[in-house]
Design a protein around this motif. Sequence first.
Motif, short mmCIF file in Angstrom:
data_model
loop_
_atom_site.label_atom_id
_atom_site.label_comp_id
_atom_site.label_asym_id
_atom_site.label_seq_id
_atom_site.Cartn_x
_atom_site.Cartn_y
_atom_site.Cartn_z
N GLY A 38 0.93 -0.88 -0.14
CA GLY A 38 0.38 0.24 -0.02
C GLY A 38 1.06 1.12 0.01
O GLY A 38 0.06 1.86 -0.22
N ALA A 39 2.04 1.04 0.28
CA ALA A 39 2.89 2.14 -0.08
C ALA A 39 3.19 2.75 -1.14
O ALA A 39 3.13 1.55 -2.27
CB ALA A 39 4.24 2.36 1.02
N GLU A 40 3.76 3.87 -1.32
CA GLU A 40 3.84 4.33 -2.58
C GLU A 40 5.24 3.97 -3.29
O GLU A 40 5.77 2.55 -2.72
CB GLU A 40 4.36 5.72 -2.81
CG GLU A 40 5.48 6.64 -2.23
CD GLU A 40 4.95 7.76 -2.39
OE1 GLU A 40 6.31 8.50 -3.30
OE2 GLU A 40 4.09 9.23 -1.80
N SER A 41 5.39 3.82 -4.59
CA SER A 41 6.60 2.71 -5.48
C SER A 41 7.96 3.77 -5.03
O SER A 41 8.32 4.70 -4.56
CB SER A 41 6.77 3.24 -6.69
OG SER A 41 7.45 2.67 -7.07
N GLY A 42 8.44 2.52 -3.74
CA GLY A 42 9.85 2.98 -2.80
C GLY A 42 9.52 2.91 -1.61
O GLY A 42 10.76 2.73 -0.80
N GLY A 43 8.20 2.44 -1.18
CA GLY A 43 8.55 2.99 0.49
C GLY A 43 8.66 1.73 1.12
O GLY A 43 8.17 0.61 0.50
N ALA A 44 9.88 1.73 1.78
CA ALA A 44 10.64 -0.12 2.09
C ALA A 44 10.03 -0.57 3.62
O ALA A 44 10.46 1.07 4.18
CB ALA A 44 11.65 -0.11 1.31
N THR A 45 9.70 -1.25 3.98
CA THR A 45 10.91 -2.08 5.32
C THR A 45 12.41 -2.60 5.09
O THR A 45 12.50 -2.84 4.44
CB THR A 45 9.07 -2.67 6.03
OG1 THR A 45 9.86 -2.98 7.52
CG2 THR A 45 9.68 -3.83 5.52
N ILE A 46 12.80 -2.21 6.52
CA ILE A 46 14.37 -2.58 6.13
C ILE A 46 14.37 -4.47 6.29
O ILE A 46 13.22 -5.34 6.67
CB ILE A 46 15.61 -2.55 7.72
CG1 ILE A 46 13.89 -3.38 8.43
CG2 ILE A 46 15.29 -0.89 7.73
CD1 ILE A 46 14.86 -3.13 10.39
N VAL A 47 14.97 -5.40 5.64
CA VAL A 47 15.81 -7.10 5.56
C VAL A 47 16.80 -7.15 7.43
O VAL A 47 17.42 -5.68 7.72
CB VAL A 47 15.78 -7.44 4.31
CG1 VAL A 47 16.60 -8.88 4.96
CG2 VAL A 47 15.64 -7.01 2.49
N THR A 48 16.14 -7.37 8.12
CA THR A 48 16.43 -7.51 9.14
C THR A 48 17.37 -9.65 10.06
O THR A 48 15.81 -10.07 9.79
CB THR A 48 16.18 -7.01 10.32
OG1 THR A 48 16.97 -6.67 11.82
CG2 THR A 48 14.67 -6.90 10.45
N PRO A 49 18.15 -9.18 10.27
CA PRO A 49 18.32 -11.14 10.82
C PRO A 49 17.55 -10.87 11.82
O PRO A 49 16.41 -9.95 12.71
CB PRO A 49 19.86 -11.02 11.33
CG PRO A 49 20.03 -9.61 11.31
CD PRO A 49 18.88 -8.84 10.78
N LEU A 50 16.71 -12.74 12.15
CA LEU A 50 15.73 -12.63 13.75
C LEU A 50 16.19 -13.01 14.62
O LEU A 50 15.82 -12.82 15.56
CB LEU A 50 14.74 -14.43 12.99
CG LEU A 50 14.27 -14.52 12.02
CD1 LEU A 50 14.01 -15.87 11.81
CD2 LEU A 50 12.64 -13.25 12.33
N ILE A 51 17.34 -13.42 14.78
CA ILE A 51 18.30 -13.23 16.04
C ILE A 51 19.23 -11.83 15.70
O ILE A 51 20.18 -11.56 14.25
CB ILE A 51 18.84 -14.08 16.59
CG1 ILE A 51 19.66 -15.20 15.94
CG2 ILE A 51 17.62 -15.02 17.29
CD1 ILE A 51 20.60 -16.20 15.81
N GLU A 52 19.61 -11.51 17.11
CA GLU A 52 20.68 -10.90 16.48
C GLU A 52 22.16 -11.30 16.11
O GLU A 52 22.57 -12.53 16.45
CB GLU A 52 21.56 -10.17 18.21
CG GLU A 52 20.80 -9.48 18.88
CD GLU A 52 20.49 -7.79 18.36
OE1 GLU A 52 21.61 -7.18 17.99
OE2 GLU A 52 19.77 -7.38 17.74
N ALA A 53 23.11 -10.74 14.94
CA ALA A 53 24.01 -11.31 14.84
C ALA A 53 25.43 -10.37 14.58
O ALA A 53 25.62 -8.76 15.06
CB ALA A 53 23.91 -11.40 12.86
N LYS A 54 26.83 -10.44 14.34
CA LYS A 54 27.95 -9.12 14.71
C LYS A 54 27.89 -8.70 14.10
O LYS A 54 27.38 -9.13 12.92
CB LYS A 54 28.83 -10.38 14.63
CG LYS A 54 30.64 -10.23 14.94
CD LYS A 54 31.67 -11.13 14.91
CE LYS A 54 32.87 -9.95 14.79
NZ LYS A 54 33.82 -11.32 14.99
#
Length: 119
Positions: free
Chosen positions: A97-113
């Motif tokens: 539903g966001a305008e083109s290019g509106g995004a959310t981050i890609v993130t690991p499920l657990i804390e990574a180094k």
Amino acid sequence: MASELKPAVSKEDVFDLLDIRVGRVITVETAPDARKPSYLLTVDFGKYGIKRSVARLTSHSVEELTGKQVFGVLNFPPCEIGSIVSEFLCLGVQVPGAESGGATIVTPLIEAKLGSKMF
């Protein structure tokens, strides 16, 4: 409607050439002269240093993004966005539903180094 998939490529010729690392968002501020609403992220990639990126993550608040881990492509050339030099590409996916290019981050499920490589 979904578009066609892009042609097949080999992992070795494409993915293995990308240097994708985990970093932690230190600061988030509005990117003042980006063409579309964007944030300027300052991210700590551990031994790879602190880098900045302009990203269309404005579906999130500054507080929501600060401290989160993100994936960034570190070996693309710097890109000028307005008066800011974006030093890495912050990976994300489009928000429904966001305008083109509106995004959310890609993130690991657990804390990574910090600085860990995506593979």
